[in-house]
Design a protein around this motif. Structure first.
Motif, PDB file in Angstrom:
ATOM      1  N   SER A 168     101.216  26.747 -46.058  1.00 34.35           N
ATOM      2  CA  SER A 168      99.781  27.061 -46.041  1.00 34.35           C
ATOM      3  C   SER A 168      98.995  26.076 -45.187  1.00 34.35           C
ATOM      4  CB  SER A 168      99.230  27.078 -47.471  1.00 34.35           C
ATOM      5  OG  SER A 168      99.429  25.834 -48.122  1.00 34.35           O
ATOM      6  N   THR A 169      99.356  24.789 -45.227  1.00 34.38           N
ATOM      7  CA  THR A 169      98.620  23.809 -44.434  1.00 34.38           C
ATOM      8  C   THR A 169      98.926  23.964 -42.938  1.00 34.38           C
ATOM      9  OG1 THR A 169     100.369  22.185 -44.896  1.00 34.38           O
ATOM     10  CG2 THR A 169      98.396  22.099 -46.269  1.00 34.38           C
ATOM     11  N   ILE A 170     100.182  24.204 -42.606  1.00 36.87           N
ATOM     12  CA  ILE A 170     100.533  24.434 -41.196  1.00 36.87           C
ATOM     13  C   ILE A 170      99.873  25.714 -40.704  1.00 36.87           C
ATOM     14  CG2 ILE A 170     102.426  25.001 -39.623  1.00 36.87           C
ATOM     15  CD1 ILE A 170     104.185  23.102 -41.297  1.00 36.87           C
ATOM     16  N   ALA A 171      99.880  26.760 -41.534  1.00 38.62           N
ATOM     17  CA  ALA A 171      99.250  28.025 -41.146  1.00 38.62           C
ATOM     18  C   ALA A 171      97.768  27.829 -40.863  1.00 38.62           C
ATOM     19  CB  ALA A 171      99.444  29.067 -42.248  1.00 38.62           C
ATOM     20  N   ALA A 172      97.085  27.041 -41.720  1.00 33.93           N
ATOM     21  CA  ALA A 172      95.651  26.807 -41.527  1.00 33.93           C
ATOM     22  C   ALA A 172      95.380  26.120 -40.191  1.00 33.93           C
ATOM     23  CB  ALA A 172      95.106  25.963 -42.675  1.00 33.93           C
ATOM     24  N   LEU A 173      96.200  25.133 -39.854  1.00 28.53           N
ATOM     25  CA  LEU A 173      96.008  24.421 -38.591  1.00 28.53           C
ATOM     26  C   LEU A 173      96.348  25.289 -37.393  1.00 28.53           C
ATOM     27  CD1 LEU A 173      97.369  20.892 -39.564  1.00 28.53           C
ATOM     28  CD2 LEU A 173      95.003  21.477 -38.990  1.00 28.53           C
ATOM     29  N   LEU A 174      97.397  26.114 -37.511  1.00 35.11           N
ATOM     30  CA  LEU A 174      97.744  27.010 -36.406  1.00 35.11           C
ATOM     31  C   LEU A 174      96.602  27.978 -36.120  1.00 35.11           C
ATOM     32  CD1 LEU A 174     101.477  27.918 -37.181  1.00 35.11           C
ATOM     33  CD2 LEU A 174     100.624  26.384 -35.405  1.00 35.11           C
ATOM     34  N   LEU A 175      95.983  28.504 -37.191  1.00 34.22           N
ATOM     35  CA  LEU A 175      94.879  29.442 -37.020  1.00 34.22           C
ATOM     36  C   LEU A 175      93.642  28.765 -36.435  1.00 34.22           C
ATOM     37  CD1 LEU A 175      95.274  31.538 -40.297  1.00 34.22           C
ATOM     38  CD2 LEU A 175      95.696  32.305 -37.954  1.00 34.22           C
ATOM     39  N   LYS A 176      93.562  27.432 -36.591  1.00 43.33           N
ATOM     40  CA  LYS A 176      92.446  26.683 -36.026  1.00 43.33           C
ATOM     41  C   LYS A 176      92.756  26.174 -34.616  1.00 43.33           C
ATOM     42  CE  LYS A 176      89.949  23.889 -38.487  1.00 43.33           C
ATOM     43  NZ  LYS A 176      88.672  24.530 -38.191  1.00 43.33           N
ATOM     44  N   GLY A 177      93.907  26.630 -34.069  1.00 44.57           N
ATOM     45  CA  GLY A 177      94.223  26.315 -32.685  1.00 44.57           C
ATOM     46  C   GLY A 177      94.966  25.026 -32.459  1.00 44.57           C
ATOM     47  N   VAL A 178      95.567  24.463 -33.513  1.00 44.93           N
ATOM     48  CA  VAL A 178      96.291  23.207 -33.375  1.00 44.93           C
ATOM     49  C   VAL A 178      97.735  23.497 -32.961  1.00 44.93           C
ATOM     50  CG1 VAL A 178      97.104  21.138 -34.588  1.00 44.93           C
ATOM     51  CG2 VAL A 178      94.824  22.069 -35.072  1.00 44.93           C
ATOM     52  N   ASN A 179      98.262  22.685 -32.082  1.00 45.64           N
ATOM     53  CA  ASN A 179      99.645  22.771 -31.641  1.00 45.64           C
ATOM     54  C   ASN A 179     100.596  22.722 -32.843  1.00 45.64           C
ATOM     55  OD1 ASN A 179     102.170  20.893 -31.015  1.00 45.64           O
ATOM     56  ND2 ASN A 179     101.716  22.053 -29.160  1.00 45.64           N
ATOM     57  N   GLY A 180     101.690  23.484 -32.782  1.00 44.17           N
ATOM     58  CA  GLY A 180     102.612  23.606 -33.905  1.00 44.17           C
ATOM     59  C   GLY A 180     103.187  22.283 -34.364  1.00 44.17           C
ATOM     60  N   GLU A 181     103.686  21.461 -33.453  1.00 44.72           N
ATOM     61  CA  GLU A 181     104.267  20.177 -33.833  1.00 44.72           C
ATOM     62  C   GLU A 181     103.216  19.253 -34.431  1.00 44.72           C
ATOM     63  OE1 GLU A 181     107.261  18.240 -31.321  1.00 44.72           O
ATOM     64  OE2 GLU A 181     107.093  19.970 -29.989  1.00 44.72           O
ATOM     65  N   THR A 182     102.020  19.257 -33.855  1.00 42.94           N
ATOM     66  CA  THR A 182     100.930  18.444 -34.398  1.00 42.94           C
ATOM     67  C   THR A 182     100.572  18.906 -35.806  1.00 42.94           C
ATOM     68  OG1 THR A 182     100.023  18.025 -32.200  1.00 42.94           O
ATOM     69  CG2 THR A 182      98.533  17.728 -34.061  1.00 42.94           C
ATOM     70  N   ALA A 183     100.528  20.229 -36.004  1.00 45.36           N
ATOM     71  CA  ALA A 183     100.204  20.787 -37.319  1.00 45.36           C
ATOM     72  C   ALA A 183     101.237  20.359 -38.353  1.00 45.36           C
ATOM     73  CB  ALA A 183     100.136  22.310 -37.237  1.00 45.36           C
ATOM     74  N   ALA A 184     102.518  20.411 -37.983  1.00 48.35           N
ATOM     75  CA  ALA A 184     103.575  20.044 -38.919  1.00 48.35           C
ATOM     76  C   ALA A 184     103.506  18.557 -39.261  1.00 48.35           C
ATOM     77  CB  ALA A 184     104.936  20.392 -38.328  1.00 48.35           C
ATOM     78  N   ARG A 185     103.329  17.701 -38.249  1.00 49.31           N
ATOM     79  CA  ARG A 185     103.252  16.263 -38.509  1.00 49.31           C
ATOM     80  C   ARG A 185     102.073  15.922 -39.407  1.00 49.31           C
ATOM     81  NH1 ARG A 185     104.900  15.483 -33.118  1.00 49.31           N
ATOM     82  NH2 ARG A 185     102.737  15.385 -32.442  1.00 49.31           N
TER      83      ARG A 185
END
Length: 263
Positions: A168-185
């Motif tokens: 859910s946290t990675i999904a939220a960041l991806l939807l806000k336009g954050v790079n996948g690796e950055t979102a995961a970290r």
């Protein structure tokens, strides 16, 4: 609880804590179906999270050292790391408020397998939507206070069994336009204050644990640590290749099957 059950649950926790399929949901379902299983209490689940906490610390040790030492450094990278430290602290505030306010209610859902199954369906939907509509590009230097507060709120809601914290946290960041690796970290690092706080709150339950069961608790925690390292490595590869759809389908199948079985 037997040693084999402790090891199995530790492995399940480590594998599912970082893969976006909800560790709490899988633990609830596994404990429900394990023959003769006696619920050891919430403290055991917290210790499993401490095992995966250690996996995050080891895997991201370089980033953690840079972030934690940033207030005392004056090199070129220090301002970015100080900003990340502040963003992690900001994101931890809504998580703490939600967790402390609704902790007892959400823990009560742990034994409600139909509800857990429905939340797995929600997790699958979040993963599908984030992969379908993700906008990539922003990296750590462009994370905002809004990003931190949104992700902290989402993380707080992920205390519901069946809602994947990492998913859910990675999904939220991806939807806000954050790079996948950055979102995961950022997602993994943001989990550290939450898990540490939960461990402190649950420390009072230590007195109620028979001394003979401590080795079982520690075995589960150790297995969660080892399998957690493996699952972090796996998820980082999945994020790079944009393959969250498979986890969405898995959550839909698992949620649907266990809802049908237990309703």
């Amino acid at each position: 609880m037997t040693l084999l059950q402790s090891i199995l649950l530790g492995a399940l926790q480590g594998l599912t804590e970082f893969l976006p399929v909800s560790s709490s949901g899988h633990l609830a379902i596994a404990q429900y179906f394990l023959p003769g299983f006696k619920q050891p209490g919430v403290f055991f689940d917290v210790l499993l999270h401490v095992g995966t906490f250690g996996a995050v610390v080891l895997y991201f040790r370089r980033e953690l050292v840079e972030i934690l030492t940033s207030p005392f450094r004056r090199d070129e990278a220090a301002p970015l790391h100080r900003r990340l430290l502040l963003l992690l602290l900001a994101g931890s505030i809504p998580t703490a408020v939600i967790g402390l306010t609704f902790r007892d209610f959400f823990e009560g859902l742990f034994h409600n397998i139909p509800a857990v199954s429905l939340m797995l369906l929600v997790t699958g939907t979040l993963l599908f939507v984030s992969e379908r509509f993700r906008i990539t590009g922003r990296k750590e230097d462009s994370l905002t206070w809004g990003d931190a507060l949104v992700v902290g709120t989402v993380q707080g809601m992920a205390i519901v069994p069946g809602i994947s914290r990492s998913g859910s946290t990675i999904a939220a960041l991806l939807l806000k336009g954050v790079n996948g690796e950055t979102a995961a970290r950022f997602s993994f690092l943001l989990a550290l204050p939450a898990v540490f706080g939960a461990a402190i709150l649950s420390a009072r339950d230590l007195n109620g644990i028979p001394t003979s069961e401590f080795p079982l608790y520690l075995a589960g925690m150790g297995v969660a640590f080892i399998t957690g390292l493996l699952s972090i490595h796996l998820l980082m590869g999945v994020i790079r290749k944009r393959r969250l759809f498979g986890f969405a389908i898995y959550c839909w199948l698992a949620g649907g099957v266990f809802f049908a079985i237990t309703i």
